[in-house]
Design an enzyme around this catalytic site. Structure first.
Site, PDB file in Angstrom:
ATOM      1  N   GLY A 118       0.239  -1.062   0.985  1.00 57.06           N
ATOM      2  CA  GLY A 118      -0.151  -2.327   0.364  1.00 57.06           C
ATOM      3  C   GLY A 118      -1.513  -2.186  -0.276  1.00 57.06           C
ATOM      4  N   GLY A 119      -1.714  -2.876  -1.419  1.00 55.65           N
ATOM      5  CA  GLY A 119      -3.002  -2.806  -2.082  1.00 55.65           C
ATOM      6  C   GLY A 119      -3.356  -1.378  -2.443  1.00 55.65           C
ATOM      7  CG  ASP A 120      -7.408  -0.167  -1.665  1.00 49.85           C
ATOM      8  OD1 ASP A 120      -6.940  -0.925  -0.785  1.00 49.85           O
ATOM      9  OD2 ASP A 120      -8.607   0.154  -1.695  1.00 49.85           O
ATOM     10  CD  GLU A 121      -3.821   0.472   4.854  1.00 51.33           C
ATOM     11  OE1 GLU A 121      -3.871   0.947   6.003  1.00 51.33           O
ATOM     12  OE2 GLU A 121      -3.757  -0.745   4.615  1.00 51.33           O
ATOM     13  CB  VAL A 158      -8.195   3.671  -3.782  1.00 49.13           C
ATOM     14  CG1 VAL A 158      -8.903   3.965  -5.097  1.00 49.13           C
ATOM     15  CG2 VAL A 158      -6.807   4.304  -3.760  1.00 49.13           C
TER      16      VAL A 158
END
Length: 343
Positions: free
Chosen positions: A253-256, A212
């Site tokens: 994880g996160g925006d991945e 993102v």
């Protein structure tokens, strides 16, 4: 399915421990402690004890050598053995009837409902043979009905508990493999699926890596609640754009995010663009729709191992970012003389 086994390893252990215990019990109480009893009774109990010990050893040490139908027939064979021993010893006491609980518990724990019903019926028929052979008709009828009802109720309770446990285990397995925020698969499930896909080596599979763009800015400007909504929007778009074939959407994880898709390069690129457009069409985010940078690599076109496939897809993702973000990039076909140039 009527002829399934819930847990063959557990079933093997259950049979092994029971047969070993039954063999020793019958040998001690039925033979050694009854020296002087009718020879036919002693021989029957002795042969049964030896058979129990042999079957128990095989189930414990070499369960794989026994055919699958054996595990399905265990409760019926056990009920028949209990009935036979009760007939030989002319034993109609409650203690002798309690041995029917083992085939019942085995069936309720490891077999399907039709097999449980068949086990209850076999126990009922076996006990009827013993009761009506050595008891007056009136008491025999009462005893037979009581045992049948007791076994049926026990089977219902145990089977219900086992099914509830199975449902809870399924829920836990889903939770263990899912990302709690977006509902898609998590990193663990993705790694396992990628390894299985590469090992299977059947057809083309695309690995699509998604970031993102400027997600930190969304969080810092609009707050984490909006950031979470943006991540859920991306996950929903990735699922909605996926074709009916084999695929897996995961948040690493996160925006991945990552998607495993049974597709060739052009189909995978078309999927990536459709997913990006679905996200861009979102109108209910205060921050506006996020943009996605996407990298695509295809097995076996661009790599032949899971590690190399991820490297190529990551390289394609970095190239999409370097080209200005908010776009999809398909990895170039590797040169046979310079595969390392992709990395």
């Amino acid at each position: 399915m009527p002829f399934q086994i819930r847990d063959q390893h557990g079933a093997a252990r259950a049979v092994a421990y029971l047969m070993l215990a039954a063999g020793v019990y019958n040998l001690v109480t039925g033979v050694l402690m009854k020296i002087g009893a009718p020879i036919l009774e002693l021989v029957a109990l002795g042969v049964a004890s030896v058979a129990f010990l042999i079957i128990g050893w095989v189930c414990l040490r070499r369960p794989g050598s026994l055919p699958r139908p054996f595990w399905l027939s265990v409760p019926f064979l056990s009920a028949a053995v209990v009935t036979g021993l009760n007939l030989v010893t002319k034993d109609t006491t409650t203690g002798a009837q309690l041995f029917y609980l083992w085939p019942l518990l085995y069936a309720a724990s490891f077999l399907s409902r039709p097999m449980i019903i068949a086990t209850v019926l076999s126990i009922s028929a076996g006990h009827a043979g013993v009761a009506f052979s050595y008891m007056e008709t009136g008491p025999a009828v009462n005893d037979w009905i009581a045992i049948t009802v007791a076994m049926a109720m026990t089977a219902i309770v145990v089977a219900s508990l086992v099914e509830r446990n199975d449902r809870l285990r399924e829920v836990l397995q889903v939770q263990a493999a899912s990302d709690s925020l977006t509902g898609v698969a998590n990193r663990r499930a993705f790694d396992e699926r990628l390894a299985r896909t590469v090992a299977a080596g059947t057809g083309q599979f695309a690995l699509i890596m998604i970031d993102v763009d400027h997600f930190k800015t969304i969080n810092d400007t609009w707050g984490h609640a909006t950031g979470d909504r943006a991540l859920r929007t991306v996950a929903d778009a990735l699922r909605a754009a996926a074709p009916a074939g084999d695929h897996l959407v995961a948040r690493l994880g996160g925006d991945e995010f990552a998607v495993l898709l049974q597709a060739g390069p052009l189909t995978a690129l078309g999927y990536a663009e459709q997913a990006r457009n679905l996200v861009l069409a979102t109108e209910d985010l205060p921050s506006g729709p996020p943009q996605l940078s996407i990298g695509i690599a295809v097995l076996p076109d661009h790599a032949t191992t899971a590690e190399d496939l991820q490297r190529v897809a990551d390289a394609a993702l970095y190239q999409a970012k370097a080209d200005g973000r908010g776009r999809s990039h398909l990895a170039a076909h590797p040169s046979p003389h310079n595969v390392g140039a992709l990395y």
